[in-house]
Write a protein that holds these residues in place. Structure first.
Motif, PDB file in Angstrom:
ATOM      1  N   THR B  49      39.800  43.629  42.461  1.00  0.00           N
ATOM      2  CA  THR B  49      39.294  44.413  41.330  1.00  0.00           C
ATOM      3  C   THR B  49      39.917  45.809  41.321  1.00  0.00           C
ATOM      4  O   THR B  49      40.294  46.327  40.273  1.00  0.00           O
ATOM      5  CB  THR B  49      37.756  44.497  41.389  1.00  0.00           C
ATOM      6  OG1 THR B  49      37.225  43.174  41.281  1.00  0.00           O
ATOM      7  CG2 THR B  49      37.195  45.350  40.274  1.00  0.00           C
ATOM      8  N   GLN B  93      35.115  42.026  35.484  1.00  0.00           N
ATOM      9  CA  GLN B  93      34.324  41.152  36.358  1.00  0.00           C
ATOM     10  C   GLN B  93      32.852  41.153  35.934  1.00  0.00           C
ATOM     11  O   GLN B  93      32.190  40.125  35.972  1.00  0.00           O
ATOM     12  CB  GLN B  93      34.470  41.608  37.813  1.00  0.00           C
ATOM     13  CG  GLN B  93      33.798  40.659  38.794  1.00  0.00           C
ATOM     14  CD  GLN B  93      34.280  40.848  40.222  1.00  0.00           C
ATOM     15  OE1 GLN B  93      34.908  41.841  40.552  1.00  0.00           O
ATOM     16  NE2 GLN B  93      34.000  39.868  41.060  1.00  0.00           N
ATOM     17  N   ASP B 169      39.482  39.475  35.457  1.00  0.00           N
ATOM     18  CA  ASP B 169      38.914  39.603  36.796  1.00  0.00           C
ATOM     19  C   ASP B 169      37.863  38.511  36.989  1.00  0.00           C
ATOM     20  O   ASP B 169      36.784  38.592  36.404  1.00  0.00           O
ATOM     21  CB  ASP B 169      38.298  40.997  36.951  1.00  0.00           C
ATOM     22  CG  ASP B 169      38.118  41.377  38.412  1.00  0.00           C
ATOM     23  OD1 ASP B 169      38.312  40.500  39.283  1.00  0.00           O
ATOM     24  OD2 ASP B 169      37.782  42.553  38.665  1.00  0.00           O
TER      25      ASP B 169
HETATM   26 MG   LIG Z   1      36.351  41.812  42.408  1.00  0.00          MG
END
Ligand SMILES: [Mg+2]
Ligand SMILES: Nc1ncnc2c1ncn2[C@@H]1O[C@H](COP(=O)(O)OP(=O)(O)O)[C@@H](O)[C@H]1O
Lengths: 310, 244
Positions: B49, B93, B169
């Motif tokens: 990330t 994410q 992500d």
């Molecule tokens: Mg991550």
């Protein structure tokens, strides 16, 4: 027809891509539920009243000055009407012969009675309270101390109980007080403007806080600082316009009520304290200025916050 | 020289630390070529990330150089970054949907930010929602959608603007295997239209599903290059370039 609808669309879109309703919808509107419109309404109402007071005082001073420059009053203070009348006549004769006097006018008793009535009550003038004879004098030059003293000396020969006063002279302390009041009004207006800006600043900061997630998303999707600022400007602008309109209504109502109260008091001195058309327009411009202050404050607050993001 | 011209992203010795902790990313160097499909893998906490944040311009590196679309994005004036961000599509994410906007308005957001006229928005957004199987939920607020449905809204939003580069992500983290495969097919379709795709995932099974993909592996903040693709221009890149 098409032009107005195009204009409408431009206004709704905020004259820029991603302006207008679409952008504004990004921030849930607190509107009436939030404190902002009410804070601004109160600020605008107080500002309108303070500004109206300042303007009315200004008008009053100007009217009084214009009327009184070069003006003097001769009073013959003598308890016995016959003697008073005799001295007053002598004063009139002397004034007529004086080259420094432009004009003079014996104030009729009826007028004096009317003038004193609020203080002394109906019919008091011809009863026990001795009312002086009053002669309004308009000098060719200014009614300064030297001119007044000269006139006083001259009149003492013919009327020992005559007293000469510059009309602006006895009003001078009043002018001083009024000028202080005007400064007070200006200071109040400035303070209220600053307080409104501070209130909007706080509101914009709290709106920024509760909408931080939305701002970050728009930022990450390629929204510019200007676009993000416009979202808030618009929402604050709506709130301020709403508050400004309510505040103006309350303020004007207050001014009208106060104006009536003072009008009831109107003797020679308060006359001329009314508001002119330009004054009313100035008062109407106060909420507009309020909206401008709110929108600019919101913009600067938001820009300062988003500039901290990459 | 020609390789340099055709790169879409180049990281050179990039390091990233948050606060005073040790570096989360160390000596990361790689080049991404237009039209390629990349997977970024690594265990949870490896720094995937963090690397993507550098890629989608949400974070500045602590050291090193990053070039994107031919510009040095580290020294670029802040005011020029939005134009770069608009060329990217990002699936975060944590989705990052705007909570009080409908699914439709969330998907429409990148188009509106870019100033696409309202008349050109309704159909593409409806089509995209249809493609991710959410046309019946277009009025729904994110809170009323399941995790998988939110993820699909996020993906629709990321691809609606036909970005030059798609950065995703863990985009299949909340959907069933069937939907995961369907979404991968969407990414591939987009890739065939010329979009460079970068997908971070800790799910190694996903890698095999895209035959032409290139794999970057992060291990405790350091990049390894199992296929060698990051040092040499990959086939996909050659495919896009005119013969030299
Ligand atoms: Mg991550
Ligand atoms: N904003 C942050 N502040 C401090 N540490 C962070 C932050 N984001 C991530 N980290 C740390 O960086 C490391 C890598 O995290 P991350 O990039 O999220 O890994 P991954 O996506 O591969 O799971 C982790 O140790 C994590 O705790």
């Amino acid at each position: 027809m098409t032009r107005t609808s195009a204009l409408n669309r431009a206004v709704v879109r905020g004259l820029s891509p991603f302006g207008g309703d679409r952008a504004a919808r990004l921030v849930p509107q607190a509107r009436l539920a939030g404190p902002m419109p009410w804070v601004i309404a109160i600020m605008v109402a107080l500002t309108v009243v303070a500004a109206a007071g300042g303007l009315a005082l200004q008008n009053m001073v100007e009217a009084a000055r214009a009327e009184l420059s070069g003006g003097a009053t001769v009073q013959v203070i003598e308890a016995f009407p016959a003697a008073r009348e005799e001295q007053a006549r002598a004063v009139e004769t002397a004034l007529a012969a004086d080259p420094a006097v432009a004009s003079y006018r014996r104030v009729p008793e009826a007028e004096l009675d009317a003038l004193l009535e609020p203080w002394l009550g109906v019919g008091s003038a011809d009863a026990t309270v001795p009312v002086p004879a009053l002669i309004d004098v308009r000098l060719r030059g200014a009614a300064d101390r030297a001119a007044i003293d000269r006139l006083q000396t001259r009149l003492l020969d013919v009327a020992p109980d005559a007293r000469v006063d510059a009309q602006s002279g006895w009003l001078q302390p009043v002018f001083g007080a009024i000028t202080s009041l005007q400064w007070l009004a200006i200071a109040l207006v400035v303070l209220l403007a600053l307080t409104s800006a501070a209130a909007v600043w706080l509101a914009a900061r709290s709106a920024l806080g509760s909408n931080r997630n939305t701002i970050e998303i728009v930022h990450l999707l390629g929204g510019t600082d200007g676009q993000i600022a416009r979202i808030f400007q618009r929402s604050v602008g709506y709130d301020a316009a709403l508050g400004g309109a309510v505040g103006l209504a309350i303020g004007i109502a207050g001014v009208v009520v106060l104006g009536r109260q003072f009008a009831a008091l109107a003797s020679g001195m308060v006359a001329g304290g009314g508001l002119t058309l330009p004054d009313w327009l100035t008062l109407a411009a106060i909420p507009v200025a309020g909206v401008a202050i709110a929108v600019i404050t919101a913009r600067l607050t938001v820009l300062a916050a988003v500039r901290r993001m990459l | 020289m020609s390789d340099f011209d055709s790169e879409i992203v180049a990281f050179d010795n990039v390091g990233l630390r948050y606060g005073t902790e040790g570096e989360v990313l160390r000596d990361v160097s790689f080049t991404l070529y237009p039209g390629s499909f990349y997977f970024l893998t690594g265990a949870s906490g490896a720094g995937k990330t963090s690397l993507l944040k550098l890629l989608y311009l949400a974070q500045r590196p602590s050291r090193g150089a990053i070039r994107m679309f031919g510009a040095d994005v580290i020294t670029l004036p802040r005011a020029r970054l939005p134009a770069f961000r608009r060329r990217l599509g990002v699936v975060f994410q944590d989705f990052r949907l705007v909570s009080h906007l409908s699914a439709f308005d969330n998907v429409a957001l990148p188009l509106r930010v870019s100033g696409v006229p309202e008349s050109d928005i309704a159909k593409p957004v409806a089509d995209m929602l249809d493609w991710v199987g959410l046309s019946h939920r277009h009025e729904a607020r994110p809170a009323t959608l399941s995790g998988g449905e939110q993820q699909r809204v996020a993906i629709a939003r990321a691809v609606i603007g036909r970005p030059d580069m798609l950065i995703a992500d863990e985009p299949t983290g909340n959907v069933d295997p069937e939907m995961a495969l369907k979404l991968l097919r969407l990414f591939e379709a987009l890739n065939r239209l010329g979009t460079t795709v970068v997908v971070a995932t800790h799910d190694v099974h996903l890698l095999k599903k895209v035959p032409d993909s290139l794999i970057m592996r992060l291990d405790k903040g350091q990049l390894s290059d199992p296929t060698g693709a990051l040092r040499y221009p990959p086939r996909a890149a050659h495919r896009e370039r005119p013969a030299s």
